[in-house]
Enzyme design. Structure first.
Site, PDB file in Angstrom:
ATOM      1  N   ASP A 172      -1.847   4.979  -5.906  1.00  0.00           N
ATOM      2  CA  ASP A 172      -2.093   4.093  -4.750  1.00  0.00           C
ATOM      3  C   ASP A 172      -2.090   2.589  -5.172  1.00  0.00           C
ATOM      4  O   ASP A 172      -3.128   2.238  -5.541  1.00  0.00           O
ATOM      5  CB  ASP A 172      -3.386   4.428  -4.028  1.00  0.00           C
ATOM      6  N   ASP A 217       0.910  -1.182  -0.080  1.00  0.00           N
ATOM      7  CA  ASP A 217      -0.036   0.072  -0.012  1.00  0.00           C
ATOM      8  C   ASP A 217       0.992   1.313   0.014  1.00  0.00           C
ATOM      9  O   ASP A 217       1.305   1.707   0.921  1.00  0.00           O
ATOM     10  CB  ASP A 217      -0.885  -0.114   1.007  1.00  0.00           C
TER      11      ASP A 217
END
Length: 429
Positions: free
Chosen positions: A283, A88
């Site tokens: 992201d 992440d």
């Protein structure tokens, strides 16, 4: 609906009662945790590191569809044990579900992490970096409490500890640096929940694993990933695995908390759409790409206009994603349908004269569902609480090398072979 994971998180201090309608407060949990803290092995007082930066390459597992995530295996602790962590770039903190004991944990592939007794103090710079508010209070100076809130509604509550990470570098050396991570003893699953041991935070903050490795002189503060459309791929830390002259670069927005190239203009089939100044970020924790409501509706209109008269019709019975199309017979791959869809792009201004283009061919925004339909992997970000933020997710980063160069404050991308690990220290993009 399918898994529509959004990876952004906010880390803050623990000042709220977490169990509404219950007498158990955050302070109660922290005190209970402190009394039950497992005594781990004493860490070596000194570690000799090779101060010449090398790189680390880690294989990735997972896919955009049907899994909805990519993860990596890291070996942590003494003795070292494997854990699966979601990758992440929208989060700074790395954390594991933690048996310390666990107040509330979710299903995990491995036994919960048993922490060391090496607590991070409240006034430690890494702890302070997690609490952006000026009124950060140290109710327990000996430990650092945190709470991570994810965009999908999930959260993790815990304390910071330090433990060893067993890592292999491209110079063939193995190191076991002592790094800070979260011991998450209270998890609340979000809407995109799946069984995980934890999260590998790769953001820009001090608590990021790569920032910590860089501060020890082990790698440059550079992160890259190559997500394969077939599934899997690889993640790397450091800057000696690519030729920067082959990469399309754009400046990293200095004011943004996340990896943002700043404002973009949306073009469709090489033509302007009128949608400009789109605040954009990358992201890897988001399965799909998100546009704000206006840009999203505009893109849908353009796609539907192009599909007019084509042998496709909307598949309202397919709930994999909000918008799917079916053909005369089920599609087996994107190749069966890509001829009906146009390429769109986001254009980023580097300076007053030059621009860098990030193109989205059909394979960067479509999936083939289990029903054999083509589904749009671009979603309405405003509807999921992203407001005007536009997020470039995994679907649009597949089969590209995407690089976040924190040393030179730039983001880059180039076509890449993501189906295997790089064979040399200078793999060809």
């Amino acid at each position: 609906m399918g898994k529509e994971k959004v990876g952004f998180c906010v880390v803050g201090g623990l000042v709220l009662v977490l169990f509404l309608g219950s007498s158990v407060t955050s302070d109660d949990k922290r005190q209970r945790w402190g009394k039950a803290m497992i005594s781990g092995e004493t860490m070596a007082s000194s570690m000799l590191f090779n101060r010449v930066p090398s790189s680390i390459v880690l294989p990735l597992h997972g896919n955009v569809y049907p899994n909805g995530y990519y993860n990596v295996t890291l070996n942590i602790g003494q003795p070292s044990k494997p854990y699966f962590l979601d990758v992440d770039t929208g989060s700074d903190l790395t954390w594991l579900q933690c048996d310390a004991p666990c107040v509330h944990c979710t299903e995990a592939p491995h036994p919960y992490y048993r922490p060391s007794n090496n607590l991070v103090a409240c006034m430690d710079p890494i702890c302070q970096s997690l609490h952006s508010n000026d009124d950060h209070r140290c109710e327990n100076p000996g430990q650092c409490d945190y709470e991570v809130d994810n965009a999908d509604g999930g959260s993790s509550l815990g304390v910071l500890v330090r433990d060893t990470f067993n890592l292999k570098f491209t110079n063939e050396k193995r190191q076991s640096p002592l790094l800070a991570l979260g011991c998450g003893y209270d998890q609340f699953p979000g809407g995109s929940h799946h069984p995980i041991d934890g999260v590998l935070g790769l953001g820009k903050g001090k608590s990021s694993i790569v920032s910590q490795l860089s501060s020890l002189g082990l790698v440059r503060n550079v992160i890259g990933h190559c997500l394969s459309r077939r599934g899997g791929g690889f993640l790397f830390f450091g800057d000696d695995l690519y030729d920067p002259s082959r990469v399309a670069w754009t400046p990293m927005s200095p004011d943004a908390k996340h990896y943002s190239p700043g404002l973009a203009e949306l073009t469709f089939d090489g033509k302007t759409t009128g949608f400009k100044k789109l605040l954009t970020t990358f992201d890897s924790g988001s399965s799909y790409t998100y546009l704000n409501s206006q840009a999203y509706q505009g893109l849908i209109s353009l796609l539907k206009k192009e599909l007019s008269g084509k042998p496709l019709r909307e598949a309202s019975d397919d709930q994999t994603l909000p918008l799917c199309w079916k053909g005369r017979k089920p599609f087996r791959s994107i190749r069966d349908v890509e001829k009906y869809f146009k390429t769109f792009a986001l254009s980023f201004t580097n300076d007053r004269k030059s621009k860098t283009l990030l193109e989205f061919p059909p394979e960067a925004y479509l999936i083939i569902s289990s029903k054999g339909n083509a589904c749009l992997g671009i979603l309405n970000g405003t509807e999921v609480g992203l407001n005007d933020l536009n997020v470039i997710g995994d679907i649009s980063m597949q089969d590209r090398v995407v690089i976040y160069d924190n040393e030179k404050e730039r983001i880059g991308w180039a076509p890449g072979n993501c189906n295997g690990l790089p064979k040399s220290k200078r793999f060809i993009i």
